[in-house]
Structures are given as structure tokens and as C-alpha cells.
Design a protein around this motif. Sequence first.
Motif, PDB file in Angstrom:
ATOM      1  N   TRP A 262       0.847  -1.200   0.000  1.00 53.52           N
ATOM      2  CA  TRP A 262       0.000   0.000   0.000  1.00 53.52           C
ATOM      3  C   TRP A 262       0.887   1.256   0.000  1.00 53.52           C
ATOM      4  CZ3 TRP A 262      -0.413   4.095   3.418  1.00 53.52           C
ATOM      5  CH2 TRP A 262      -1.477   4.995   3.165  1.00 53.52           C
ATOM      6  N   CYS A 263       1.969   1.190   0.780  1.00 53.26           N
ATOM      7  CA  CYS A 263       2.908   2.326   0.814  1.00 53.26           C
ATOM      8  C   CYS A 263       3.527   2.550  -0.568  1.00 53.26           C
ATOM      9  CB  CYS A 263       4.000   2.089   1.857  1.00 53.26           C
ATOM     10  SG  CYS A 263       3.378   2.094   3.550  1.00 53.26           S
ATOM     11  N   ILE A 264       3.875   1.448  -1.238  1.00 50.50           N
ATOM     12  CA  ILE A 264       4.451   1.593  -2.588  1.00 50.50           C
ATOM     13  C   ILE A 264       3.411   2.195  -3.533  1.00 50.50           C
ATOM     14  CG2 ILE A 264       5.462   0.353  -4.552  1.00 50.50           C
ATOM     15  CD1 ILE A 264       6.652  -1.658  -2.523  1.00 50.50           C
ATOM     16  N   ALA A 265       2.161   1.790  -3.352  1.00 47.22           N
ATOM     17  CA  ALA A 265       1.094   2.381  -4.172  1.00 47.22           C
ATOM     18  C   ALA A 265       1.033   3.899  -3.957  1.00 47.22           C
ATOM     19  CB  ALA A 265      -0.246   1.726  -3.845  1.00 47.22           C
ATOM     20  N   GLN A 266       1.248   4.334  -2.708  1.00 45.40           N
ATOM     21  CA  GLN A 266       1.232   5.779  -2.437  1.00 45.40           C
ATOM     22  C   GLN A 266       2.408   6.467  -3.130  1.00 45.40           C
ATOM     23  OE1 GLN A 266      -1.718   6.470  -0.965  1.00 45.40           O
ATOM     24  NE2 GLN A 266      -1.675   4.244  -1.049  1.00 45.40           N
ATOM     25  N   LEU A 267       3.571   5.782  -3.144  1.00 40.19           N
ATOM     26  CA  LEU A 267       4.727   6.343  -3.858  1.00 40.19           C
ATOM     27  C   LEU A 267       4.435   6.427  -5.357  1.00 40.19           C
ATOM     28  CD1 LEU A 267       7.700   4.530  -2.055  1.00 40.19           C
ATOM     29  CD2 LEU A 267       7.214   6.995  -2.016  1.00 40.19           C
ATOM     30  N   ALA A 268       3.759   5.391  -5.877  1.00 44.38           N
ATOM     31  CA  ALA A 268       3.399   5.388  -7.297  1.00 44.38           C
ATOM     32  C   ALA A 268       2.447   6.544  -7.596  1.00 44.38           C
ATOM     33  CB  ALA A 268       2.771   4.045  -7.670  1.00 44.38           C
ATOM     34  N   LYS A 269       1.506   6.746  -6.701  1.00 49.38           N
ATOM     35  CA  LYS A 269       0.548   7.837  -6.850  1.00 49.38           C
ATOM     36  C   LYS A 269       1.282   9.183  -6.886  1.00 49.38           C
ATOM     37  CE  LYS A 269      -3.892   9.125  -4.768  1.00 49.38           C
ATOM     38  NZ  LYS A 269      -4.789   8.798  -3.631  1.00 49.38           N
ATOM     39  N   ALA A 270       2.227   9.336  -5.960  1.00 55.54           N
ATOM     40  CA  ALA A 270       2.999  10.588  -5.930  1.00 55.54           C
ATOM     41  C   ALA A 270       3.790  10.778  -7.215  1.00 55.54           C
ATOM     42  CB  ALA A 270       3.936  10.589  -4.725  1.00 55.54           C
ATOM     43  N   ASN A 271       4.144   9.647  -7.857  1.00 60.36           N
ATOM     44  CA  ASN A 271       4.860   9.692  -9.129  1.00 60.36           C
ATOM     45  C   ASN A 271       3.923   9.862 -10.312  1.00 60.36           C
ATOM     46  OD1 ASN A 271       7.949   9.018  -9.411  1.00 60.36           O
ATOM     47  ND2 ASN A 271       7.249   7.959  -7.562  1.00 60.36           N
ATOM     48  N   GLY A 272       2.621   9.786 -10.030  1.00 58.66           N
ATOM     49  CA  GLY A 272       1.664   9.832 -11.128  1.00 58.66           C
ATOM     50  C   GLY A 272       1.684   8.591 -11.994  1.00 58.66           C
ATOM     51  N   ASP A 273       2.129   7.476 -11.417  1.00 55.51           N
ATOM     52  CA  ASP A 273       2.238   6.231 -12.190  1.00 55.51           C
ATOM     53  C   ASP A 273       1.044   5.336 -11.862  1.00 55.51           C
ATOM     54  OD1 ASP A 273       2.915   3.739 -13.248  1.00 55.51           O
ATOM     55  OD2 ASP A 273       5.056   4.037 -12.873  1.00 55.51           O
ATOM     56  N   ASP A 274       0.012   5.479 -12.654  1.00 54.25           N
ATOM     57  CA  ASP A 274      -1.255   4.794 -12.362  1.00 54.25           C
ATOM     58  C   ASP A 274      -1.115   3.271 -12.386  1.00 54.25           C
ATOM     59  OD1 ASP A 274      -2.280   7.272 -12.206  1.00 54.25           O
ATOM     60  OD2 ASP A 274      -3.318   7.221 -14.150  1.00 54.25           O
ATOM     61  N   ALA A 275      -0.373   2.776 -13.360  1.00 57.00           N
ATOM     62  CA  ALA A 275      -0.276   1.323 -13.516  1.00 57.00           C
ATOM     63  C   ALA A 275       0.352   0.700 -12.278  1.00 57.00           C
ATOM     64  CB  ALA A 275       0.553   0.991 -14.758  1.00 57.00           C
ATOM     65  N   VAL A 276       1.442   1.310 -11.826  1.00 61.28           N
ATOM     66  CA  VAL A 276       2.108   0.759 -10.641  1.00 61.28           C
ATOM     67  C   VAL A 276       1.229   0.955  -9.407  1.00 61.28           C
ATOM     68  CG1 VAL A 276       4.127   0.948  -9.150  1.00 61.28           C
ATOM     69  CG2 VAL A 276       4.398   1.065 -11.637  1.00 61.28           C
ATOM     70  N   GLU A 277       0.568   2.086  -9.342  1.00 64.47           N
ATOM     71  CA  GLU A 277      -0.335   2.309  -8.203  1.00 64.47           C
ATOM     72  C   GLU A 277      -1.398   1.210  -8.149  1.00 64.47           C
ATOM     73  OE1 GLU A 277      -2.492   6.011  -8.182  1.00 64.47           O
ATOM     74  OE2 GLU A 277      -3.608   5.426  -6.387  1.00 64.47           O
ATOM     75  N   GLU A 278      -1.935   0.901  -9.310  1.00 65.51           N
ATOM     76  CA  GLU A 278      -2.982  -0.125  -9.382  1.00 65.51           C
ATOM     77  C   GLU A 278      -2.429  -1.500  -8.992  1.00 65.51           C
ATOM     78  OE1 GLU A 278      -6.002  -1.807 -12.797  1.00 65.51           O
ATOM     79  OE2 GLU A 278      -5.146   0.218 -13.044  1.00 65.51           O
ATOM     80  N   GLU A 279      -1.244  -1.801  -9.537  1.00 63.86           N
ATOM     81  CA  GLU A 279      -0.624  -3.105  -9.250  1.00 63.86           C
ATOM     82  C   GLU A 279      -0.408  -3.287  -7.744  1.00 63.86           C
ATOM     83  OE1 GLU A 279       3.247  -3.457 -11.024  1.00 63.86           O
ATOM     84  OE2 GLU A 279       3.711  -5.304  -9.918  1.00 63.86           O
ATOM     85  N   TYR A 280       0.127  -2.244  -7.130  1.00 59.04           N
ATOM     86  CA  TYR A 280       0.453  -2.391  -5.708  1.00 59.04           C
ATOM     87  C   TYR A 280      -0.779  -2.218  -4.821  1.00 59.04           C
ATOM     88  CZ  TYR A 280       5.329  -3.319  -6.409  1.00 59.04           C
ATOM     89  OH  TYR A 280       6.511  -3.940  -6.746  1.00 59.04           O
ATOM     90  N   THR A 281      -1.786  -1.486  -5.295  1.00 56.75           N
ATOM     91  CA  THR A 281      -3.032  -1.422  -4.538  1.00 56.75           C
ATOM     92  C   THR A 281      -3.664  -2.817  -4.499  1.00 56.75           C
ATOM     93  OG1 THR A 281      -3.331   0.873  -5.192  1.00 56.75           O
ATOM     94  CG2 THR A 281      -5.290  -0.293  -4.392  1.00 56.75           C
ATOM     95  N   LEU A 282      -3.569  -3.510  -5.636  1.00 56.03           N
ATOM     96  CA  LEU A 282      -4.073  -4.891  -5.688  1.00 56.03           C
ATOM     97  C   LEU A 282      -3.314  -5.765  -4.680  1.00 56.03           C
ATOM     98  CD1 LEU A 282      -6.005  -6.741  -7.368  1.00 56.03           C
ATOM     99  CD2 LEU A 282      -3.987  -7.346  -8.747  1.00 56.03           C
ATOM    100  N   ARG A 283      -1.997  -5.654  -4.703  1.00 55.44           N
ATOM    101  CA  ARG A 283      -1.191  -6.447  -3.756  1.00 55.44           C
ATOM    102  C   ARG A 283      -1.536  -6.082  -2.307  1.00 55.44           C
ATOM    103  NH1 ARG A 283       5.011  -7.348  -5.928  1.00 55.44           N
ATOM    104  NH2 ARG A 283       5.368  -7.296  -3.678  1.00 55.44           N
ATOM    105  N   SER A 284      -1.912  -4.826  -2.094  1.00 50.07           N
ATOM    106  CA  SER A 284      -2.178  -4.385  -0.709  1.00 50.07           C
ATOM    107  C   SER A 284      -3.433  -5.034  -0.130  1.00 50.07           C
ATOM    108  CB  SER A 284      -2.291  -2.859  -0.657  1.00 50.07           C
ATOM    109  OG  SER A 284      -3.559  -2.436  -1.134  1.00 50.07           O
ATOM    110  N   LYS A 285      -4.205  -5.674  -1.004  1.00 50.14           N
ATOM    111  CA  LYS A 285      -5.428  -6.359  -0.530  1.00 50.14           C
ATOM    112  C   LYS A 285      -5.157  -7.809  -0.139  1.00 50.14           C
ATOM    113  CE  LYS A 285      -7.919  -2.866  -2.372  1.00 50.14           C
ATOM    114  NZ  LYS A 285      -8.577  -1.835  -1.557  1.00 50.14           N
ATOM    115  N   TYR A 286      -3.957  -8.271  -0.325  1.00 49.78           N
ATOM    116  CA  TYR A 286      -3.652  -9.690  -0.117  1.00 49.78           C
ATOM    117  C   TYR A 286      -3.850 -10.139   1.319  1.00 49.78           C
ATOM    118  CZ  TYR A 286      -1.489 -10.103  -4.811  1.00 49.78           C
ATOM    119  OH  TYR A 286      -1.235 -10.134  -6.159  1.00 49.78           O
TER     120      TYR A 286
END
Lengths: 765, 765
Positions: free
Chosen positions: B502-526
Motif C-alpha cells: 500500500w505504501c508503494i502504491a502511495q509512492l506510485a501515486k505521488a509519481n503519477g504512475d497509475d499502472a504501478v499504483e494499481e498493481e500495488y493497490t491490488l497487492r495491498s489487498k492480499y
Amino acid sequence: MKKIFLVIHLFLASSYLFAQEIENYIDFVNPLIGTQNMGHTFPGATAPFGMVQLSPETNQVPMYNAEGQYNKKTYEYCAGYQYGDSTIFGFAHTHMSGTGHADLGDFLIMPTTGELTLDPGTADQKQKGYHSSFRHETEKATPGYYEVVLDDYNIKAQLTATERVGYHKYTFNKTEEAHIILDLMSNIYNHDDKNVWSFVRVENDSTVVGYRQTHGWARTRYVYFAMRFSKPIKNYGHKKYDKPNYNGFYRKFDEEHNFPEMAGKQLRAYFDFDVQEGEAIDVKFALSAVSTEGAMLNLTTEVPGWGLDKVKHATQIKWNNELQKIDVKVANKAQKETFYTAMYHSMLSPVIYEDVDQKYRGLDQNIYTSDGFTNYTIFSLWDTYRALHPLFNLIQPERNNDMIKSMLAHQDQSIHHMLPIWSHYSNENWCMVGYHAVTVLADAVAKNTTDADLKRMLEASKATSTVRYFDGIGEYIDLGYVPEDKSNASVSKTLEYAYNDWCIAQLAKANGDDAVEEEYTLRSKYYKNVFDKEINYMRPKLSDGSWRDNFDPLDTHGQGFIEGNAWNYGLYVPHEVENMIEMMGGKDQFSQHLDKIFTTEIEDKYIEHHEDITRDGIIGNYVHGNEPGHHMPYLYNWTNDAWKTQERVRMILDTMYSNDIDGLCGNDDAGQMSAWYIFSSLGFYPVLPGSADYAIGSPLVEEATIQLDNGKTLSIVAKNQSSKNVYVKKVILNGKEVKGNTLNHNDLAQGGTLIFEMSKRPKKK
Amino acid sequence: MKKIFLVIHLFLASSYLFAQEIENYIDFVNPLIGTQNMGHTFPGATAPFGMVQLSPETNQVPMYNAEGQYNKKTYEYCAGYQYGDSTIFGFAHTHMSGTGHADLGDFLIMPTTGELTLDPGTADQKQKGYHSSFRHETEKATPGYYEVVLDDYNIKAQLTATERVGYHKYTFNKTEEAHIILDLMSNIYNHDDKNVWSFVRVENDSTVVGYRQTHGWARTRYVYFAMRFSKPIKNYGHKKYDKPNYNGFYRKFDEEHNFPEMAGKQLRAYFDFDVQEGEAIDVKFALSAVSTEGAMLNLTTEVPGWGLDKVKHATQIKWNNELQKIDVKVANKAQKETFYTAMYHSMLSPVIYEDVDQKYRGLDQNIYTSDGFTNYTIFSLWDTYRALHPLFNLIQPERNNDMIKSMLAHQDQSIHHMLPIWSHYSNENWCMVGYHAVTVLADAVAKNTTDADLKRMLEASKATSTVRYFDGIGEYIDLGYVPEDKSNASVSKTLEYAYNDWCIAQLAKANGDDAVEEEYTLRSKYYKNVFDKEINYMRPKLSDGSWRDNFDPLDTHGQGFIEGNAWNYGLYVPHEVENMIEMMGGKDQFSQHLDKIFTTEIEDKYIEHHEDITRDGIIGNYVHGNEPGHHMPYLYNWTNDAWKTQERVRMILDTMYSNDIDGLCGNDDAGQMSAWYIFSSLGFYPVLPGSADYAIGSPLVEEATIQLDNGKTLSIVAKNQSSKNVYVKKVILNGKEVKGNTLNHNDLAQGGTLIFEMSKRPKKK
């Protein structure tokens, strides 16, 4: 005579800017000479004065047996290779040439196929372990190149090297899985505690870096590497053979397989590849004493691309360039091979000891940058001050100047403020006696080959010679001799200190420092204090001033001499030969004594258990296979029988050297034995390093041309030369007859022609 | 309230350019807090975040007994000192504060008088060995200063330190011969193979340098020193306790006496001085991870002159400067001491890990220069990402930014391309689970406290979270959970990876990288994949998808959790607390479950043999003495019973911390326990690092003023505060009432006034 055209690469020395027709001197070098018996040479690939010596190990000799007893075979494997063996355990990257002590053998690489074993096995168990049998028929050894077939695996191994990079090419003859083993446990001077630490990182699919720290002959030694494969690694791993107390890794990982970080005291790594029949894998392997970063820089700078031939070719051109510095015409091919192999052996050490960015590890283990010089290590000075450094002053003055600056840097870094005794990879191993670095300094000053600061050289020499706790120096200063009850080998030490002190007096003179010159001239007379007039021998004295009892001038065991006796080592006063002869009864008595030395067979009991004195190198009581006597054949020059010098020198050249694998009669001693051969073949020898004098002997060459560093050439012609005409009738330098038995280096350095008129009749007085 | 005038030295921070009247906060720090039982703090002298921690060792605990069994006392001596002891073995220069694992203890210095013994002896043998008895009456411990009398010798020992230099002053009370022992064998985490190598040089009559290499919790660690005495050494020497294979030295020297070079695996050195009654000998002792040259540079730069008081004074001003960043008004002196000691303990690590010239040793053992940051080590991240790094974002944002850059440098140097798990002096010790460095990065981004490159932070985090061979990550990626049959503590790992992702997703968001944000948001649900609805607990799952049998949610042994159980560690979904509560049966059921945790006494069998879970730190089943539960008291905020958070937090502040020597209920864990205390005392806590949110608790302070890095101040006022009025009626930030249970860091960072209106009645819904 085979001539070849060498295509010259742009990166070579400017003297080779254009393709030129030159003799291929490397054809006359056989690196296998000295690999049988006690020559302690290695046959593998190295560049002139290179840091990498990539060479096969034919045995894995543990230094102690299970009962903790010393294994005498350790000494045979000082350079890792014995010609009589038929087993190869792999190819390691560091070897000393001709030394009288074992060490190194870093980073053994062994290619295998089939089922992986990381156990080296032993030479007597042919089917066990990763080692392979080999046959000399498949072996080629030439400067900068070594080739052999590993029969057990049918792998052709080809090795070459630049100064800092070993280059391996392994050709596989079956389609199968191949392994390249990196054995970090393999060692020359191989005891359980030698490995202090090993550290390996697999940086990517073809690059591996790491280091190891050893506690061998060098007490605290670090050697770093960077290795690159020409093909991506399929799988890799390692096995650890110590009992690690650290368990951080085991909890989380399968650390042993495809895990890119390895560390511990004892480990062996492997790298797997699939190979097709006929496929080759190349390995570049760089060393550094500084860091893995330094090793990687060395690798990418010295061998940026791939291709064994290119590297080999460039290194062989370097060798040819060095070897051509003396062009000789001799009676036969055997003599020519003996000569050029001696030339080759004289350029294997000291070795360059710095990275391409000039960083090197100092004695205090800090990292330094060499400023205004190239840093060297491996100064086996008790051996090499005699003829090797004088030879460098003739044909390698630039390197010798760098070596002097390396010694001065060593002195700066030494906690004892001493110049090197035996400089050993950022360590001092203290081997042998005397402080002969001062002689190397004085010799270069006498011969005008150094631009090192005169005052600094004198100060460094004074500091070295006044360290009271070193090897009896305190007593030597107080009493005028080293007393045997305080410090053993006391006569050898007294004689050598006295001679070294004469060298310091010469440095003081060059500095115009009369007081110091006087002080050290006084010390240089101390040889007289260990001469017992009653028995007419140098003899160990005790601290109360009395002579030691139970003295046998023929015994080489515990009689006040190291690796010698009063008969031979007792004649070591090179700076005052005339006075010594007078003291010992005059010219004729002395000449007869020399005769006795060369003709009286020494009894076995006097030399048994000596690793450095073997029957191979003995003529009567004269031990050519070891250094203390190297000046002795020339001492007749100071009697009325100079013709005996001529006769003996030719006899030694003929009988103590050959172009056979056992062609060295003792350890080559980092090039000293070879340097004796080169000088004596040219007709003169530096009996007194520290002066510009050479003693005239009897040339073996018919003709010789020496390329001097100043662009001039010195031509030597031996008129009427033959194996019978060993006596010198007349010596003419540039048209002027030379009177007496001495040549001056500074005269020779002007170039021109030196003529020896030879005769079959001795010129008796 | 004691006020003092501090004379300000010119070299201090510009904020102290003029003498000023400030509170002497150091008077409220007692470094002895936590030295009894399992706090694992040390009482000695150190500068804020300093590389040197100069502190007494009160025992010499061998890690294994003669039968090779682990000695449990090893754990008690993680920081070298236990208050219950009455023996001091000397003062070593490195100690970790509050860690749950032992290491360090480098370079033990012990002054003695009378007959020299180099044997430390054991604590139970009062008359044998060099150790001394001491009494706490003679002991003074304060930030940057420690003092004690060594009763056996009647020597007064005073210690202070700069960042890189330890300063000792030993006052002797008799005219006699004094010895200062440098024990290079003494270790915390003390096993036979820990010392890999030691190297010492006596540079002149008062200067000694050297290093040692250890194989402790850090696998390959080097630490260098430079030591200087205020008085010339009379005599010195050493004794070696390993069996060295190297004999080069023994032939020539008396190596053990007045010989300036020492090396080996195990050695102890001594330095003799004649002292008069009342005379003091001062010792400056600098460290470096780079070289002895670096240590010497640190020594001469940080402490150029002599005088303990000057060094102590400068360091105490630094401490005061750090401590004053939060000025609090609390009910009594005990609370004030507890608070400021927590502040002190939060600034003992991470430690500065570079020389004054910015050189440091990287993970690959190469030497780097920190460019644009100060390099730090000791990242105990599984502990410290929770509240310590968030605290740094509040009061140490510059240092936290440097720590992030240190982590990125670590990642660059890591052969695994991973951010630190537990960064340990150029090593990774892999301790605990998760990859929480990503959280520290995300937290700083959320709070705008870092200028590190956003893209680099994201790439480093992605690289870290995709190392398949690390701790079950490969299976986690493939299956959506870590399977217990492949990797133990699988539920803890799954929960923490999900949160880290989830933290990595936040970093991706700050980078404006939607794909990575989505990938890691998915992982954050595990985290959902390890929740067993049937039993309503997180539960270990096997790789075939089935739940593991024999599951006991109360047991802390091998049930899929590390140092915890399903009852407590199973509630770790900080990024989706609402979803978790919903999943677990809704707010009321969850609130009741939390109640049960705090009130049901855990049975001994469930926690026995746990070094990190001790009765001291337990409330019911809630383990405050260890980290996995630190967010739990705040979870009521997400139910309808936020008042219970307020009640429990105050109860924990009151019962789990005190100003006594046993005032810490478990390991301080590199400052995490103390950071919990500081945040909770101020009335809020970072339940979700990686976001700017704080959960509101119940302040302990009456008033507090926080000096923010931007020059602003945040004043906190708890109106109607008392030990009974623990409930929060209303929160007002800068005049506006805060709705809900959350404060935003970025609002607080604007400064102003935060008012808590306290009440004795809970605000129940």
C-alpha cells in the motif's frame, strides 16, 4: 633464425609506432625451465612485472599433517607447479617466481564437466575430486601464454594475462553441462588458518566480484577480484566449509543456490553453463589490492573486449620489447634459451602493485595513490640487491627508479620507519638478514639512475639502520658486532650490516654529509670484529667479547651463519675485499682457500635439512644454488689469479644452468640466479653493488648488444670465443684497453663497444 | 525549574549564536532508565545520533558454553550493561540502544593499577582478572556524560563523546604504575569466531591506531580506531590468544614488548604509565568504518585539544538543543523524566556512519563519499517505521531525509537491489519481516519532508518488493499470500507485505504512475487471503490453498506469526482498518475483541521461551513490550468506542513507562518504544505511516511546544488535564474543531495551537 612481423598496436610504447622486423625473442624463452626440482619457477602466463601470474597448481599440499607436523612438500610447491606431476587442480592468479618461501595461489579457477564436485581431491586419487590429469605433450608455455588439455574433461585451457588481468579460455569438446569452479580455499602455503575471510558477490549474469583476506607469509593481506564470463551463468552456488556462527541468512534464504552474496572463512563457488561441442567460455579475472571497485576498473581498462588472441598478442609484444634489450649471439640454441629464459625470469618480480588509477594499499593498510612513480611489491632484497637490481640499473633503470620510490613509500608507511627487508603485498615478512634496500638506493645513486631525493634516501637509510630492536642492531651499534648469544646468525648479520653501512656512507658522501659518511664508514669496518685471527675465520662472538666455543667452520647449522658457513659466507666483505684478503693471510693464501672451497666436497652432515642448500647447486663447498656465495667466483680478481675467476665463472655458467626443465640449480630467488647468469654471460658482475664497479669475468656470449635507456647501445664482442677459450687476454672499451679487472658502469652506460679478447691460455702473473 | 546559562561555543548551530537562558533539558534525562531487565539501553556517553557510544560493560557473557549451548544471558547484555551488576570490565565504544539482538562492544578500554593482568576474569570471581567492582552511588549518567569509580583500583572514570570520538578521563588516587588495557577480544555477541582479525600500530609515544574485523550479527564488519593518550606511554605490549601460524615475527623480535606492530585474531594490548596521586590520564578514541586514516582525521577534527569538560559541554549543548525541540509541561517530575528520557532514547539511533570527510563503507565493502547527504546506519526498520521515523518527520525532518538517502545508497550498493531490512554497519542482517523501508519513504513523501528523487524512491521500492528469493516474496506474488509450508511466519509476512505494498502504491501515486499504483493497490489487498472467515482469524495457509491444521490463535509459537499470535498480530491491516473491521464482524464485535485482548490474561505456555515477549510488557494479551501491537490501542478509533483508545493509551503511558531504571517494559527497540511514548503523550499517534494521518489518543502533557523545522511552533494545550480526565471532549486546531478521530500532519506542520479539551467522562456514542 626465425623472424616475424609484429603488427604493432597503437597502445604500445612509442618505440613501436611502426611495424618493424624484429627477432621474436619469446621463442627462446621456456617458462618451464626451473619447474623441476627446486627452481620454484611457474610456467603460467604473466606480463612483464605483472601483478597477475596465472598458472596451474599441480598439487594441493596441506602445510601440516593431522598431527600438526610440517609437510616438507610445502617447499616444493612455492610456485604451485612441479613438472613431475600429472595432475592439475586449476589455475590460480598469483605466484611468486623462484622464492625460497611459499605463499599466494589466490583464486583458483577450475573448469569441469559432468557431475559437479567441489572437493579438489588429492593427486593420488585419480577418480576423486575435481582435479584432472594432464600430459606435458599438450602443454605449451611461452611468455604471456600457457596452454594445456585437462584430460579428465577433455577441456583445452588457454591462459594469457595483462599486468592486472588474467584471461582464460576453456574449450569444451562435448555438448554437456560445464562448471567453472572458483575455489577460494585453495592456497599455496596452505594451512587451516590462512584464509581469514572471503567475500563474493554475483553482480549480474556474467560478473562476479569479491576478495579474500589471508594470513600467510604476509600476515595481513587483502586481494580483491573482478571476474567476467563471456557467457551468461545458468546457475551458480557455493558451499561453505567452516562452521559459521552467523545465522541471519539461513532463516530466510537458500543461501547456497543462486544467491548472489557469499561470505565466510572457507568457501568454494561454482558457475554452471550449458556448452556445445567445440564451444569456448572465456573468463577475464582482474586483481586489485585496493577494492573490488579497483579490480573492476583494472578489468574494464586493461581488457575492455573479448578475445584471447588479442590479449596474448599485446602481452607477447611487451615481452619481446623487454627481451630485445639484450640481443645475444651464443654458441648454440641451448645457450640462447638459457639466456633468454634468464632474461624472462629476471622480469617476473618485483611486481606492479597498484591499480590503473594508481591506488594501492600501504603497509598500514590505508589506501594511497602513487604520486610520480609506479608502486611495486615483492622485494626479496637479501637475494636481489646482489645482481638483479644492478641488472635493472643497466636495462630497466626507469623501473628500478620506481622500485626505489616504492621502497621509500614503504619506509614512510612502516611503523618501524624502516625500508623494506622483504616487501610482501603491503606487509613486511622480515625474511633473511641485513637491510639491503640501502644498497639498492646506493647502487642507483652510484650509477646515476635515480631521481629520488638524495636526502630522503639518506634519512630513510639511517632510520632503517638504527632500529635497535631489529635483529641485533642495538647490540651491533653498542658492541661493534652482533653477539651470537643475543641474536642468531650473528656473523652473517654483522658482515651484512657492515657492508650495508658502507652503502649508507656512500649515500652520505653523495649528500655531502661528512659526519654521517664518517659514522657509517666506521660501522662498515665492524666486519673485523667477528674475525678470529687465531683460526683465520669469521666466527660468532658472544656479548662478553669471547668467541663462541664448539665452532666448526664447515657446518652450516647454527655456527653464526644463515644458510652458509665460515668457509663461504665468511668471505662476505665486498666493500673491502683487499683488506679482508690481507686480514686472512694475503693474496696467495686466499686464492688457495678459494680453490679449496671449489674443490673440497662438502660432507652431507654439514648441509642436511637445508631447504636452500641442495646438492644440485653445489661445487665442492661452493653453493651456487644460494646467494651468499654469488660474488665468490669473482674474488680471485683481487688475488694474483684473476684467470681462476674466468675459469670458474665459465664452469658455473655451463654446469649450474641449462635449458632443461631442471635448468636451475636452486631457487631462482625472484630473479637473482638469473641475473647472475645474465651478467656473467656478458663478461662482468657487480661484486660491489653501491659502487659503479663491475668485476670482469669471462663472457659466454660471442656478441651482445645492450639497448640502454638513454638511446645508446653497448656492443660486446668476445673475440676468439669458444668453450675452450674461457680466458680473457685483453679488454678494450671504445678502443682503449682496460687496465685491471674492473669495468665502470658509467663508462659502459655511454655505449660503444666492449671487446674481450679470449684465449685458451690463462694469463698468469 | 532549574535554569542555567550556557556559554555557547562558536562552532555550534547558528540558533545558538548568543548566550541565552534556556531550560536545561538534560537534567530530566536519566540514561539509566531501561538498564534493568529488558530495556537494552546503555548508560554511557554519546552525542545525538553519534557513531560512538562509550559505555561500561558489566559482564563478559560468552555466547556458547563449553558444550556449545547458547547462553541465554547473551540477550540480557545486548547493550553491555545490566543495572543489577556490580562489576565493570571496562568501557567499549559501540553499543546499540534497545535492540532485540546483541552485537558490537568494540574496543574495550580498562584502566587498572598494580600488577598487570590481561585476563578479564569473570564477574563471580571478585579477586581475579582485571575487572573492578563499582557502586551505583559513584555513578553519574547524563546525556553525553558518564562517571563511575572503579573501586578495586580507586580510579575515577569519566567519559564523554563527540559524534565520532570517545573521550575518557581516568583519575588515579595513588602514586603507582597504571595500565590502560585495550582488550580487542572483548565483544558483545561474544563467540570464539566473532573476531576475524585485529591490527594495531603504536604510531608514537602517545598515539595508537588499528582496526578489527568482526563476524557478529553483521557478517563482514570492519571498525577502525585512532587512540591518543594525554601522557607518553612508558611501556606497552600485547598478548595473543590465538595460535598464529605466522612465525616471521618471532624469529627476529620480542614481539610482545614495546614492539609497535600487533596483528592476529585474538589479542589484548596494554599501555603502562607512572602516575602520581590525583593525576589523570585522558584518552581520545576515534572510530571510522573506512580506515585508520579516517579515524585519525575524525580524532583531530572533532577533538583537536585536551580537556574533558570542553568536550562534555559541547556535546551536552547539542543534546539540549535536540531535547528542547519539544518542551512539555507535565504533572510531575517523574513524567518529565520519563518524557525527556524517551526523547533521549529516540536520538541514539540510527547513527551517523561516515567520517568527517564524508567517506563511508558501503554494503559491497567499497568506500563511498556521501554526496548531498549524511550517511546513517542501524535501521531496525520492523521496529522504527512505526513511530520513530514518523517522529523524525515531526522533529528531525532533515535527519530523516538523510536517512532516506542513506537507504537509497544502501539499495544502490545492495547485490539484491533491496532497500534495507535491517541496515547494520555496511551489512544487511535481514532481521524480522516485511520491507518497511518503503514505508519510511512513503511517510516522508506524504509529509513533504524529503527532497529525494520520487522516481528513484519508487524504483527502489519496486525492486525491493520483487526479489523472489527473499522471504517468501516469490510465492506471495504468485499466490497472493506467503504459504506457511514454504516460509514460516507466513501470516505476519503476508500482512506486512500487503501494508508495505500500500505504501508503494502511495509512492506510485505521488509519481503519477497509475499502472504501478494499481498493481500495488491490488497487492495491498492480499491480507484478505490469509483471513479464515470460519474462525474469524488471520490464519496460516498452505501452498495448496488449504488452511493449516492445529491452529491456536492464542499461541505465539509457530502459528504463522513472528513474536505474536492471531489475536494481536492478526489485527495488522493499518491501511484498511475499516475493511478489516468489517471483515471481522463489524465495529462492535471488533471493539469487544479488543477488550478481550486487553483483559484476558495470557497463559504462560503461550509466551514461554520468547525473548521479546516478557510479562513486564503485557496487559492481558496485549504486548506493549513488543511492536506488532503498538497501533492496537488506537484501533478503537475505528469502532464506536474511541473513548476506549483514550483510556487505554493513558493507562499504557502510566503503567508501561516510568522514570525508574526498569522503566521500559521491553526492548526500547532502537527508539520505537520511546517514540510511542512521545507521540502518545502529545495526544496523537501515526497508526498508518505512509499517510499524513495521526490517530487521536489522549495527551498526557498539560502543555507542549514543538519546534518545527520550518521555524514555526506547534503549541499543544490539554485543557482540564488530570490523571482522571483522560477522555477527550473536543479537539481544536487553530480555532477550528477537529471532526473525527484524525489529525493531519501537514496541518500540524503549519504550526499554531492544538487544544484538547479533557474530561473525566468518556464521550460514548
